[in-house]
Design a protein around this motif. Structure first.
Motif, PDB file in Angstrom:
ATOM      1  N   HIS A   1       0.818  -1.206   0.038  1.00  0.00           N
ATOM      2  CA  HIS A   1      -0.235   0.125  -0.005  1.00  0.00           C
ATOM      3  C   HIS A   1       0.902   1.282   0.072  1.00  0.00           C
ATOM      4  O   HIS A   1       0.392   2.008   0.604  1.00  0.00           O
ATOM      5  CB  HIS A   1      -1.024  -0.027   1.184  1.00  0.00           C
ATOM      6  CG  HIS A   1      -1.792  -1.271   1.045  1.00  0.00           C
ATOM      7  ND1 HIS A   1      -2.926  -1.457   0.436  1.00  0.00           N
ATOM      8  CD2 HIS A   1      -1.568  -2.414   1.804  1.00  0.00           C
ATOM      9  CE1 HIS A   1      -3.186  -2.705   0.582  1.00  0.00           C
ATOM     10  NE2 HIS A   1      -2.862  -3.228   1.484  1.00  0.00           N
TER      11      HIS A   1
ATOM     12  N   THR B   1      -2.826   8.334  -2.624  1.00  0.00           N
ATOM     13  CA  THR B   1      -4.111   8.240  -3.080  1.00  0.00           C
ATOM     14  C   THR B   1      -4.548   9.135  -4.178  1.00  0.00           C
ATOM     15  O   THR B   1      -4.266  10.312  -4.086  1.00  0.00           O
ATOM     16  CB  THR B   1      -5.338   8.077  -2.091  1.00  0.00           C
ATOM     17  OG1 THR B   1      -5.107   9.387  -1.418  1.00  0.00           O
ATOM     18  CG2 THR B   1      -5.122   6.985  -0.931  1.00  0.00           C
TER      19      THR B   1
ATOM     20  N   ASP C   1      -9.787   4.246   0.103  1.00  0.00           N
ATOM     21  CA  ASP C   1      -8.287   3.643  -0.035  1.00  0.00           C
ATOM     22  C   ASP C   1      -7.351   4.479   0.858  1.00  0.00           C
ATOM     23  O   ASP C   1      -7.784   5.788   1.221  1.00  0.00           O
ATOM     24  CB  ASP C   1      -7.920   4.217  -1.602  1.00  0.00           C
ATOM     25  CG  ASP C   1      -6.664   3.554  -2.035  1.00  0.00           C
ATOM     26  OD1 ASP C   1      -5.932   2.700  -1.485  1.00  0.00           O
ATOM     27  OD2 ASP C   1      -6.085   3.892  -3.067  1.00  0.00           O
TER      28      ASP C   1
ATOM     29  N   LYS D   1      -3.062   4.901   1.544  1.00  0.00           N
ATOM     30  CA  LYS D   1      -1.605   4.592   1.065  1.00  0.00           C
ATOM     31  C   LYS D   1      -0.561   5.436   1.967  1.00  0.00           C
ATOM     32  O   LYS D   1      -1.120   6.424   2.502  1.00  0.00           O
ATOM     33  CB  LYS D   1      -1.458   4.925  -0.378  1.00  0.00           C
ATOM     34  CG  LYS D   1      -2.430   4.058  -1.203  1.00  0.00           C
ATOM     35  CD  LYS D   1      -1.919   4.310  -2.746  1.00  0.00           C
ATOM     36  CE  LYS D   1      -2.492   3.361  -3.729  1.00  0.00           C
ATOM     37  NZ  LYS D   1      -2.191   1.984  -3.512  1.00  0.00           N
TER      38      LYS D   1
ATOM     39  N   ARG E   1      -9.243  -0.154   5.054  1.00  0.00           N
ATOM     40  CA  ARG E   1     -10.040  -0.006   3.810  1.00  0.00           C
ATOM     41  C   ARG E   1     -11.343  -0.546   3.946  1.00  0.00           C
ATOM     42  O   ARG E   1     -11.567  -1.578   4.415  1.00  0.00           O
ATOM     43  CB  ARG E   1      -9.202  -0.784   2.601  1.00  0.00           C
ATOM     44  CG  ARG E   1      -8.228  -0.172   1.916  1.00  0.00           C
ATOM     45  CD  ARG E   1      -7.903  -0.898   0.778  1.00  0.00           C
ATOM     46  NE  ARG E   1      -7.411  -0.069  -0.166  1.00  0.00           N
ATOM     47  CZ  ARG E   1      -6.252  -0.464  -1.115  1.00  0.00           C
ATOM     48  NH1 ARG E   1      -5.906  -1.772  -1.275  1.00  0.00           N
ATOM     49  NH2 ARG E   1      -5.742   0.323  -1.651  1.00  0.00           N
TER      50      ARG E   1
END
Length: 155
Positions: free
Chosen positions: A23, A27, A60, A62, A83
């Motif tokens: 990840h 995003t 999402d 990240k 998530r």
């Protein structure tokens, strides 16, 4: 499973997530952004979240950053686990993770991957490495917009 075998498994998962994070990145779009830093060891994390159109669910997440294997593995495992969660559910997970780092709790079977971080609680100096990304997530979730509220520190 013997305690030593369990510890080896935890270490393998942490190293795997550190070497091959799933990840990492940013995003698109970024609805929430927060930077975190652990001054005692130099770990840094930049967390981005994409929220649902209603702004109540994490679509999402990240991260970018540099740090030890524990800090980066914790970020990757956290990103996977939150998530699809609502903001309230994610905040509850932050609290549960912190309680787990005190040796008082663990995650249920559907989130058992997070329990690999439980072994870190045996090393008090490393707890800050594991919790940095969770402190950063909490600040991002509590912000009212995409702008970071300074740099979060877990000191």
């Amino acid at each position: 499973m013997a305690l030593e075998n369990l510890r080896d498994l935890y270490q393998q998962v942490i190293l795997e997530r550190y070497k091959k994070p799933r990840h990492r990145g940013k995003t698109e779009p970024t609805d929430r952004y927060q930077k975190g830093h652990n001054p005692s060891c130099g770990d840094t994390i930049e967390l981005t979240l994409k929220l649902s159109p209603a702004g109540d669910q994490i679509e999402d997440v990240k991260f970018e950053g540099e740090g030890c294997a524990i800090a980066m593995a914790s970020a990757d495992l956290m990103a996977e686990a939150i998530r699809g969660k609502t903001l309230d559910e994610a905040l509850q997970m932050v609290q549960r993770f912190q309680t787990m780092m005190q040796g008082k709790d663990e995650f249920p079977p559907e989130l058992r991957k997070l329990n690999v971080m439980q072994g870190v609680s045996q090393f008090p100096v490393r707890i800050k490495c594991a919790t940095l990304t969770w402190h950063t997530l909490k600040a991002a979730l509590e912000a009212s917009n995409a702008q970071a509220v300074g740099v979060v520190s877990n000191e």
